[in-house]
Structure formats: structure tokens, C-alpha cells
Write a protein that holds these residues in place. Structure first.
Motif, PDB file in Angstrom:
ATOM      1  N   ALA A 125       0.333  -0.974   0.135  1.00 61.82           N
ATOM      2  CA  ALA A 125      -0.507  -0.505  -0.070  1.00 61.82           C
ATOM      3  C   ALA A 125       0.754   1.121  -0.159  1.00 61.82           C
ATOM      4  CB  ALA A 125      -0.909  -0.214   1.607  1.00 61.82           C
ATOM      5  N   PRO A 126       0.482   2.139  -0.829  1.00 55.25           N
ATOM      6  CA  PRO A 126       1.401   3.129  -1.242  1.00 55.25           C
ATOM      7  C   PRO A 126       2.352   3.958   0.417  1.00 55.25           C
ATOM      8  CG  PRO A 126      -0.023   3.326  -2.986  1.00 55.25           C
ATOM      9  CD  PRO A 126      -0.667   2.380  -1.801  1.00 55.25           C
ATOM     10  N   HIS A 127       1.125   4.056   0.559  1.00 51.96           N
ATOM     11  CA  HIS A 127       1.208   4.472   2.139  1.00 51.96           C
ATOM     12  C   HIS A 127       2.023   4.698   3.260  1.00 51.96           C
ATOM     13  CE1 HIS A 127      -3.173   3.144   3.362  1.00 51.96           C
ATOM     14  NE2 HIS A 127      -2.291   2.567   4.098  1.00 51.96           N
ATOM     15  N   HIS A 128       2.006   2.714   3.417  1.00 52.18           N
ATOM     16  CA  HIS A 128       2.370   2.170   3.903  1.00 52.18           C
ATOM     17  C   HIS A 128       4.008   1.708   3.777  1.00 52.18           C
ATOM     18  CE1 HIS A 128      -0.998   0.170   5.669  1.00 52.18           C
ATOM     19  NE2 HIS A 128      -0.496   1.300   6.395  1.00 52.18           N
ATOM     20  N   TRP A 129       4.362   2.167   2.051  1.00 51.85           N
ATOM     21  CA  TRP A 129       5.409   2.036   1.636  1.00 51.85           C
ATOM     22  C   TRP A 129       5.990   2.856   1.610  1.00 51.85           C
ATOM     23  CZ3 TRP A 129       9.049  -2.426   0.793  1.00 51.85           C
ATOM     24  CH2 TRP A 129       9.339  -2.117  -0.112  1.00 51.85           C
ATOM     25  N   VAL A 130       5.847   4.340   1.611  1.00 51.53           N
ATOM     26  CA  VAL A 130       6.890   4.896   1.530  1.00 51.53           C
ATOM     27  C   VAL A 130       7.111   5.056   3.394  1.00 51.53           C
ATOM     28  CG1 VAL A 130       5.882   7.125  -0.211  1.00 51.53           C
ATOM     29  CG2 VAL A 130       4.642   7.546   2.039  1.00 51.53           C
ATOM     30  N   GLN A 131       6.288   5.030   4.199  1.00 50.72           N
ATOM     31  CA  GLN A 131       6.810   5.145   5.429  1.00 50.72           C
ATOM     32  C   GLN A 131       8.319   3.878   5.855  1.00 50.72           C
ATOM     33  OE1 GLN A 131       3.922   5.415   8.984  1.00 50.72           O
ATOM     34  NE2 GLN A 131       2.573   4.943   7.208  1.00 50.72           N
ATOM     35  N   ILE A 132       7.871   2.923   5.515  1.00 53.66           N
ATOM     36  CA  ILE A 132       8.386   1.652   5.575  1.00 53.66           C
ATOM     37  C   ILE A 132       9.859   2.008   4.726  1.00 53.66           C
ATOM     38  CG2 ILE A 132      10.089  -0.238   4.433  1.00 53.66           C
ATOM     39  CD1 ILE A 132       5.848  -1.362   4.623  1.00 53.66           C
ATOM     40  N   GLU A 133      10.525   2.378   3.658  1.00 51.63           N
ATOM     41  CA  GLU A 133      11.248   3.541   2.758  1.00 51.63           C
ATOM     42  C   GLU A 133      12.139   4.569   3.394  1.00 51.63           C
ATOM     43  OE1 GLU A 133      11.323   2.564  -2.115  1.00 51.63           O
ATOM     44  OE2 GLU A 133       9.579   4.781  -1.080  1.00 51.63           O
ATOM     45  N   ASP A 134      11.571   5.753   4.111  1.00 51.33           N
ATOM     46  CA  ASP A 134      12.028   6.631   4.822  1.00 51.33           C
ATOM     47  C   ASP A 134      12.817   6.143   5.636  1.00 51.33           C
ATOM     48  OD1 ASP A 134      11.128   8.338   2.401  1.00 51.33           O
ATOM     49  OD2 ASP A 134       9.663   9.167   3.573  1.00 51.33           O
ATOM     50  N   LEU A 135      12.041   4.709   6.689  1.00 47.66           N
ATOM     51  CA  LEU A 135      12.237   3.988   8.032  1.00 47.66           C
ATOM     52  C   LEU A 135      13.140   3.455   7.589  1.00 47.66           C
ATOM     53  CD1 LEU A 135      12.102   4.180  10.955  1.00 47.66           C
ATOM     54  CD2 LEU A 135      10.058   3.351  10.564  1.00 47.66           C
ATOM     55  N   ALA A 136      13.475   3.044   6.981  1.00 48.26           N
ATOM     56  CA  ALA A 136      14.656   1.748   5.892  1.00 48.26           C
ATOM     57  C   ALA A 136      15.580   3.217   5.888  1.00 48.26           C
ATOM     58  CB  ALA A 136      14.834   0.767   5.364  1.00 48.26           C
ATOM     59  N   ALA A 137      15.421   3.749   5.398  1.00 47.73           N
ATOM     60  CA  ALA A 137      17.025   4.915   5.500  1.00 47.73           C
ATOM     61  C   ALA A 137      16.987   5.350   6.441  1.00 47.73           C
ATOM     62  CB  ALA A 137      16.760   6.426   4.486  1.00 47.73           C
ATOM     63  N   ALA A 138      16.496   5.831   7.191  1.00 44.32           N
ATOM     64  CA  ALA A 138      16.777   6.268   8.628  1.00 44.32           C
ATOM     65  C   ALA A 138      17.923   5.697   9.292  1.00 44.32           C
ATOM     66  CB  ALA A 138      15.007   7.356   9.144  1.00 44.32           C
ATOM     67  N   ILE A 139      17.800   4.679   8.969  1.00 43.37           N
ATOM     68  CA  ILE A 139      17.919   3.373  10.369  1.00 43.37           C
ATOM     69  C   ILE A 139      18.789   2.620   9.820  1.00 43.37           C
ATOM     70  CG2 ILE A 139      16.537   1.059   9.371  1.00 43.37           C
ATOM     71  CD1 ILE A 139      17.587   1.791  12.744  1.00 43.37           C
ATOM     72  N   LEU A 140      19.832   3.041   8.629  1.00 44.39           N
ATOM     73  CA  LEU A 140      20.208   3.000   8.215  1.00 44.39           C
ATOM     74  C   LEU A 140      21.741   4.158   8.306  1.00 44.39           C
ATOM     75  CD1 LEU A 140      20.310   1.985   4.479  1.00 44.39           C
ATOM     76  CD2 LEU A 140      21.383   0.717   5.789  1.00 44.39           C
ATOM     77  N   VAL A 141      21.578   5.229   8.857  1.00 43.33           N
ATOM     78  CA  VAL A 141      21.972   6.037   9.417  1.00 43.33           C
ATOM     79  C   VAL A 141      21.983   5.783  11.320  1.00 43.33           C
ATOM     80  CG1 VAL A 141      21.760   8.660  10.229  1.00 43.33           C
ATOM     81  CG2 VAL A 141      21.716   7.931   7.793  1.00 43.33           C
ATOM     82  N   HIS A 142      21.120   5.407  12.023  1.00 44.65           N
ATOM     83  CA  HIS A 142      21.047   5.664  13.626  1.00 44.65           C
ATOM     84  C   HIS A 142      21.193   4.150  13.725  1.00 44.65           C
ATOM     85  CE1 HIS A 142      19.101   9.999  13.174  1.00 44.65           C
ATOM     86  NE2 HIS A 142      18.509   9.267  12.395  1.00 44.65           N
ATOM     87  N   LYS A 143      20.564   3.626  13.020  1.00 43.75           N
ATOM     88  CA  LYS A 143      21.431   2.321  13.610  1.00 43.75           C
ATOM     89  C   LYS A 143      20.549   1.067  14.573  1.00 43.75           C
ATOM     90  CE  LYS A 143      25.024   1.777  11.333  1.00 43.75           C
ATOM     91  NZ  LYS A 143      24.875   1.895   9.337  1.00 43.75           N
ATOM     92  N   VAL A 144      19.905   2.641  15.557  1.00 38.29           N
ATOM     93  CA  VAL A 144      18.668   2.126  16.594  1.00 38.29           C
ATOM     94  C   VAL A 144      18.008   3.103  16.503  1.00 38.29           C
ATOM     95  CG1 VAL A 144      18.676   2.026  19.731  1.00 38.29           C
ATOM     96  CG2 VAL A 144      20.455   0.960  18.032  1.00 38.29           C
ATOM     97  N   MET A 145      16.830   2.947  16.757  1.00 37.59           N
ATOM     98  CA  MET A 145      16.193   3.992  16.550  1.00 37.59           C
ATOM     99  C   MET A 145      14.974   3.782  17.851  1.00 37.59           C
ATOM    100  SD  MET A 145      15.236   5.229  12.631  1.00 37.59           S
ATOM    101  CE  MET A 145      14.401   6.499  13.002  1.00 37.59           C
ATOM    102  N   LYS A 146      14.576   5.040  18.911  1.00 34.56           N
ATOM    103  CA  LYS A 146      13.089   5.040  19.119  1.00 34.56           C
ATOM    104  C   LYS A 146      11.838   5.033  19.105  1.00 34.56           C
ATOM    105  CE  LYS A 146      16.358   3.373  22.972  1.00 34.56           C
ATOM    106  NZ  LYS A 146      16.402   1.935  23.357  1.00 34.56           N
ATOM    107  N   PRO A 147      11.138   5.294  19.843  1.00 34.26           N
ATOM    108  CA  PRO A 147       9.534   5.230  19.223  1.00 34.26           C
ATOM    109  C   PRO A 147       9.327   6.035  18.682  1.00 34.26           C
ATOM    110  CG  PRO A 147       9.272   3.866  21.609  1.00 34.26           C
ATOM    111  CD  PRO A 147      11.073   4.018  21.289  1.00 34.26           C
ATOM    112  N   LYS A 148       9.428   7.587  19.890  1.00 35.08           N
ATOM    113  CA  LYS A 148       9.529   8.529  18.764  1.00 35.08           C
ATOM    114  C   LYS A 148      10.419   8.959  16.835  1.00 35.08           C
ATOM    115  CE  LYS A 148       9.693  13.902  20.734  1.00 35.08           C
ATOM    116  NZ  LYS A 148      10.434  15.339  21.011  1.00 35.08           N
TER     117      LYS A 148
END
Length: 187
Positions: A125-148
Motif C-alpha cells: 500500500a503506497p502510504h505504508h511503503w513510503v513509510q517503510i522506505e523512509d524508515l529503512a533509510a533512517a535506520i541505516l543512518v542511526h542503527k538504533v531508533m526509539k519510538p518517538k
């Protein structure tokens, strides 16, 4: 490999976030057991799927199964194939939870097939996939992320309307092609 893990874990995290399942951490730091993980909060007090089959328990099981299968589905969408070996723990968790209500035979097998299809549709679903793409990019940078931080990335992705609309058009065209192909094989 790290990018693939990021998509896998982002699939779990976006599903958990969208389905209102509290998580404590998202990580792509390898451990002895896995290449990444999400840490979810513990189940509610008194949660006993082995002895309680009420609607609340069944809904909780279904949500957990969908979250568990969203990781492998997101990874498969990103790389074009499933890594069944790498997702072994997710499949085991899904089968174990689902078996409390669906037993161990054909019904369980069909239910899990259905839930895999739901997970695939969820991540596509497009509204989920954009979140997955952006979160994958962010976690590649941060390695660990908290809920906020996870919620902030997901919220920002949801505000990218042009990207969601473009993905939606592509998704609808692909669905129409798939349905036409299915009809052609029936006729």
C-alpha cells in the motif's frame, strides 16, 4: 545486506506503528541471534492465547502475526524475493501464535498463507511503503531508533502526498495488470 535488514525491520516497525502496537526499539545492530530486531512491549497482563480464545485475544494474535510477517514481506518487496531462511524466526513466531486458534493442520497452513498475502498487501500500500522506505533509510543512518523517532519518520513520510499519489497510480496499474492476467487464465 544491511540495507535488506533495514527494510525487513522497517516493515515490522511500520506495521506495529500503524496497528497501534507499542515498540521500545528498532535496531539493525547484529546480535548473536539476528541481524536486526524490533523490541515490542510485553503482552497485556493475563494474556494467555493457549487457554483464552475470546475476540480480544484473537485480534491480538492476528495483529502480532501481521506485524511479524510484514518484515519478510517488506524485504521481499525491496529485493524481489523472500529470504525464508532469514525470516525463520518470524515464521516460527507467526505459526506458534496462530496455532493457538487454528491448530496445526491445513487450517493453520491456509491461515498463514492468507496472513502472508495480507502482509504483502499491507507493505505494498503506497502510504505504508513510503513509510517503510523512509524508515529503512533512517535506520541505516542511526542503527538504533526509539519510538518517538520512528513516529516522526513515519509522520513525515505520510505528508509526502505527491510521492504517495505516484506510488498509488503505479500500484493500481499493477493491480489491474494482475487482475487482467488472472481473468485471462480463467477464461
Amino acid at each position: 545486506m544491511l540495507e535488506t535488514t533495514a527494510y525487513h525491520e522497517a516493515g515490522h516497525a511500520v506495521a506495529a506503528t500503524m496497528l497501534k502496537r507499542a515498540i521500545c526499539e528498532l535496531s539493525i545492530v547484529p546480535t548473536e541471534d539476528s541481524l536486526g530486531h524490533i523490541l515490542k512491549t510485553k503482552p497485556p497482563d493475563g494474556f494467555r492465547p493457549d487457554i483464552n480464545g475470546d475476540n480480544r485475544t484473537l485480534a491480538w494474535i492476528e495483529r502480532e502475526v501481521l506485524i511479524g510477517l510484514a518484515g519478510p514481506a517488506a524485504e521481499a518487496k525491496h529485493v524481489g524475493r523472500y529470504d525464508h531462511r532469514g525470516a525463520r524466526g518470524d515464521y516460527k513466531m507467526a505459526a506458534n501464535l496462530a496455532s493457538h486458534h487454528h491448530g496445526f493442520g491445513k487450517v493453520l497452513e491456509k491461515y498463514l498463507d492468507y496472513m502472508v498475502a495480507r502482509a504483502e498487501d499491507f507493505v505494498a500500500a503506497p502510504h505504508h511503503w513510503v513509510q517503510i522506505e523512509d524508515l529503512a533509510a533512517a535506520i541505516l543512518v542511526h542503527k538504533v531508533m526509539k519510538p518517538k523517532a520512528i513516529r516522526e519518520v513515519c509522520r513525515a513520510a505520510m505528508n509526502d502526498s505527491p510521492r504517495i499519489i505516484a506510488l498509488g497510480k503505479s500500484w493500481m496499474a499493477e493491480e489491474e495488470r494482475r487482475q487482467a492476467k488472472d481473468l485471462a487464465t480463467l477464461g
